[in-house]
Design a protein around this motif. Structure first.
Motif, PDB file in Angstrom:
ATOM      1  N   CYS A 405       0.833  -1.202   0.000  1.00  8.86           N
ATOM      2  CA  CYS A 405       0.000   0.000   0.000  1.00  8.86           C
ATOM      3  C   CYS A 405       0.874   1.262   0.000  1.00  8.86           C
ATOM      4  O   CYS A 405       1.752   1.408   0.854  1.00  8.86           O
ATOM      5  N   HIS A 407       0.132   4.055   1.008  1.00  4.22           N
ATOM      6  CA  HIS A 407      -0.148   4.944   2.134  1.00  4.22           C
ATOM      7  C   HIS A 407       0.947   4.829   3.185  1.00  4.22           C
ATOM      8  O   HIS A 407       1.757   5.746   3.331  1.00  4.22           O
ATOM      9  N   LEU A 408       1.015   3.661   3.871  1.00  2.86           N
ATOM     10  CA  LEU A 408       2.081   3.508   4.867  1.00  2.86           C
ATOM     11  C   LEU A 408       2.757   2.151   4.754  1.00  2.86           C
ATOM     12  O   LEU A 408       3.357   1.671   5.721  1.00  2.86           O
ATOM     13  N   GLY A 409       2.592   1.482   3.624  1.00  2.96           N
ATOM     14  CA  GLY A 409       3.410   0.303   3.350  1.00  2.96           C
ATOM     15  C   GLY A 409       2.891  -1.034   3.821  1.00  2.96           C
ATOM     16  O   GLY A 409       3.651  -1.997   3.867  1.00  2.96           O
ATOM     17  N   CYS A 410       1.617  -1.159   4.179  1.00  3.88           N
ATOM     18  CA  CYS A 410       1.105  -2.486   4.560  1.00  3.88           C
ATOM     19  C   CYS A 410       0.901  -3.351   3.319  1.00  3.88           C
ATOM     20  O   CYS A 410       0.673  -2.840   2.216  1.00  3.88           O
ATOM     21  N   CYS A 423      -6.459  -2.833   1.616  1.00  6.49           N
ATOM     22  CA  CYS A 423      -5.460  -2.693   2.669  1.00  6.49           C
ATOM     23  C   CYS A 423      -6.082  -2.904   4.050  1.00  6.49           C
ATOM     24  O   CYS A 423      -7.015  -2.181   4.434  1.00  6.49           O
ATOM     25  N   CYS A 425      -4.793  -2.236   6.853  1.00  9.20           N
ATOM     26  CA  CYS A 425      -4.373  -1.264   7.870  1.00  9.20           C
ATOM     27  C   CYS A 425      -5.365  -0.111   8.005  1.00  9.20           C
ATOM     28  O   CYS A 425      -5.941   0.090   9.056  1.00  9.20           O
ATOM     29  N   HIS A 426      -5.585   0.640   6.921  1.00  9.51           N
ATOM     30  CA  HIS A 426      -6.475   1.793   7.039  1.00  9.51           C
ATOM     31  C   HIS A 426      -7.527   1.848   5.942  1.00  9.51           C
ATOM     32  O   HIS A 426      -8.158   2.888   5.741  1.00  9.51           O
ATOM     33  N   GLY A 427      -7.647   0.733   5.177  1.00 13.76           N
ATOM     34  CA  GLY A 427      -8.803   0.609   4.282  1.00 13.76           C
ATOM     35  C   GLY A 427      -8.643   1.155   2.872  1.00 13.76           C
ATOM     36  O   GLY A 427      -9.634   1.245   2.140  1.00 13.76           O
ATOM     37  N   SER A 428      -7.433   1.533   2.439  1.00 13.91           N
ATOM     38  CA  SER A 428      -7.280   1.962   1.037  1.00 13.91           C
ATOM     39  C   SER A 428      -7.563   0.784   0.124  1.00 13.91           C
ATOM     40  O   SER A 428      -7.334  -0.377   0.488  1.00 13.91           O
ATOM     41  N   PRO A 440      -7.233   6.210   2.620  1.00 17.71           N
ATOM     42  CA  PRO A 440      -6.432   7.431   2.641  1.00 17.71           C
ATOM     43  C   PRO A 440      -5.222   7.462   1.702  1.00 17.71           C
ATOM     44  O   PRO A 440      -4.595   8.506   1.577  1.00 17.71           O
TER      45      PRO A 440
HETATM   46  S1  FES Z   1      -1.157   1.455   4.883  1.00 17.62           S
HETATM   47 FE1  FES Z   1      -2.755   1.005   3.518  1.00 17.62          FE
HETATM   48  S2  FES Z   1      -4.282   2.405   4.001  1.00 17.62           S
HETATM   49 FE2  FES Z   1      -2.700   2.854   5.388  1.00 17.62          FE
END
Ligand code: FES
Ligand SMILES: Cc1cc2nc3c(=O)[nH]c(=O)nc-3n(C[C@H](O)[C@H](O)[C@H](O)COP(=O)(O)OP(=O)(O)OC[C@H]3O[C@@H](n4cnc5c(N)ncnc54)[C@H](O)[C@@H]3O)c2cc1C
Length: 453
Positions: A405, A407-410, A423, A425-428, A440
């Motif tokens: 991802c 966003h923050l790498g998940c 994702c 982690c935060h739903g992207s 996000p």
């Molecule tokens: S790491 Fe994927 S939405 Fe935050």
């Protein structure tokens, strides 16, 4: 996959922002929250401009089930205990006022959007839970009662909590009509906001106030909304020859089903789960199996899904964006009840900007932080660590670079039914080609990612 709403409503496309502009209020995101907020402010004399990344209504709003109600599951018994009677009453009043405001706007603007008054029901098997909720809701002044007869459900339950005089409508017909007199630029994603200016690829907008109604704010800091909200998806089938209900229904538990009619159709919803998790079981197929069991003569017209933001205390964040950002505002984390709470947000944000007092501020303020937030953040951290660990392991195994991802790498999870990378982690979310579907995250997947499923 198109929702019944998109199948039955066309919204004329708006132009892309291709110059630098100035306005009094900039609204980022043209879903129900953004369009209602823009409408309320414009009606109050403000010069407003909306920037939408894709098409208005193309986010969760075009994929909702569009019940307008202050009955948000069995929330009031819990609210009484967690936030106290005063705030619980404000929450209830705000959402009841939202239903009335929809009715007023629809009448004043003469909007044809299949708005109809309906009772809403939360059904369940636990007598104790239903009794406690009916009592709490009635105590807070809501039109609530406990019912055991005449429930139009395809399975037995102990009973239901009924709220009278709630409503349902066609969300896109409403959004379309309301947006007609607003200044909107579509296909204009904002990628950066600095103080008074929002940046898109081909133009900027300078504004006295900036409102983030983009479902989940795409800026990580300040505010850290990505860490204070997680996303949950649910699925919907529109059925012909389903059943005629005498209201809008939803189950009390986490895995309850939702029922409402739209004209001759029955909308059957359910199978909720955290985005990016639990993708192994085919959700649509499970819903189809239930539809075949409960309504053997039914025929599927279309199916769709959506996701919504969940906060630690079950209350959306509506108000000033963060400390140090005097002219920024936010509305997010609607708990799958964003039809009524988008209206609450629109009225509350209008009052903030017009510097009018509004008692609802005390309930929805994004500044609130409690012990529940702490444990929520720990749990959320756990999900992120899990997502990141999976990525490290996959890298370690050198099976090709897995999709990560931006966003923050998940590490992303393949969702076979919706053909998307989600994702945990935060739903992207990203489509099968890696194009960004939901934030996000702000960018599509890097071409170097292997999209092997
Ligand atoms: S790491 Fe994927 S939405 Fe935050
Ligand atoms: C299956 C399901 C059923 C539901 N049913 C109900 C119901 O019956 N009743 C109810 O009250 N609620 C319901 N909800 C919840 C409700 O649909 C949502 O809360 C509501 O639609 C959220 O509206 P929104 O405006 O916040 O988000 P959205 O509709 O997602 O709008 C946000 C917009 O912002 C845009 N955007 C994002 N990033 C940017 C950017 N960087 N720049 C510019 N624009 C951007 C997006 O493209 C999008 O159009 C349901 C939710 C689900 C998942």
């Amino acid at each position: 996959m198109h929702s019944l709403w998109w199948e039955t409503c066309k919204i004329q496309e708006r132009q892309t922002l291709e110059k630098d502009l100035e306005t009094q209020v900039l609204v980022i995101g043209g879903g129900m929250a953004g369009i209602l907020t823009a409408y309320q402010l414009q009606k109050s004399g403000k010069k407003v401009l909306v920037l939408e990344a894709n098409r208005i209504g193309s986010g969760q709003t075009g994929n909702t089930t569009a019940k307008i109600t202050s009955q948000h599951g069995l929330c009031y018994h819990g609210f009484l205990k967690k936030i106290g009677a005063e705030k619980a009453r404000l929450y209830a009043r705000g959402n009841q006022a939202a239903i009335q405001e929809y009715e007023n706007i629809i009448k004043t603007e003469q909007i044809s959007c299949d708005f109809e008054k309906q009772s809403s029901f939360v059904y369940g098997k636990s007598r104790a839970d239903l009794e406690a909720e009916a009592q709490a809701a009635a105590f807070l002044g809501l039109p609530a009662s406990l019912v055991r007869e005449n429930l139009t459900l395809p399975f037995p339950v102990w009973g239901a909590v009924k709220f009278q005089n709630q409503a349902q409508f066609h969300p896109l017909k409403f959004l379309h009509a309301l947006s007609e007199h607003l200044v909107i630029y579509e296909h204009s994603p904002v990628y950066k906001v600095e103080e008074n200016t929002a940046y898109t690829k081909y133009g900027t907008v300078k504004a006295e106030q900036i409102i983030f109604t983009c479902h989940i704010p795409f800026l990580n800091f300040p505010g850290a909304y990505f860490a204070r909200i997680h996303q949950e998806r649910s699925y919907v089938l529109a059925l012909e020859h389903g059943m005629k209900t005498n209201g809008m229904y939803i189950g009390s538990g986490e895995h309850g089903f939702s029922f409402r009619n739209y004209g001759p159709y029955l909308l059957l919803g359910g199978m909720g789960h955290r985005t990016g998790e639990d993708a192994s079981l085919p959700k649509y197929q499970q819903l189809r199996n239930l539809a075949a069991k409960w309504f053997p003569k039914s025929k599927e017209l279309c199916c769709w899904s959506a996701q919504d933001g969940i906060t630690s205390d079950g209350i959306p964040y509506i108000g000033p964006y963060a400390k140090g950002k005097q002219n920024w505002y936010v509305a997010a984390g609607f708990q799958k009840w964003g039809m009524s709470t988008s209206m609450v947000a629109a009225m509350l944000l209008r009052d903030f900007i017009l510097e009018r007092e509004n008692p609802w501020e005390a309930v929805f303020s994004p500044k609130r932080f409690s012990t529940a937030d702490l444990s929520f953040l720990c749990k959320e951290g756990g999900h992120s660590v899990k997502g990141l660990t999976r990525q490290l392991l996959a890298d370690f195994q050198k099976t090709g670079k897995p999709p990560v991802c931006p966003h923050l790498g998940c590490q992303l999870t393949w969702n076979p039914e919706e053909e998307s990378w989600d994702c945990p982690c935060h739903g992207s979310r990203f489509d099968k080609h890696g194009n960004l579907l939901n934030g996000p995250a702000q960018t599509s997947l890097s071409p170097s990612c292997s999209l092997k499923k």
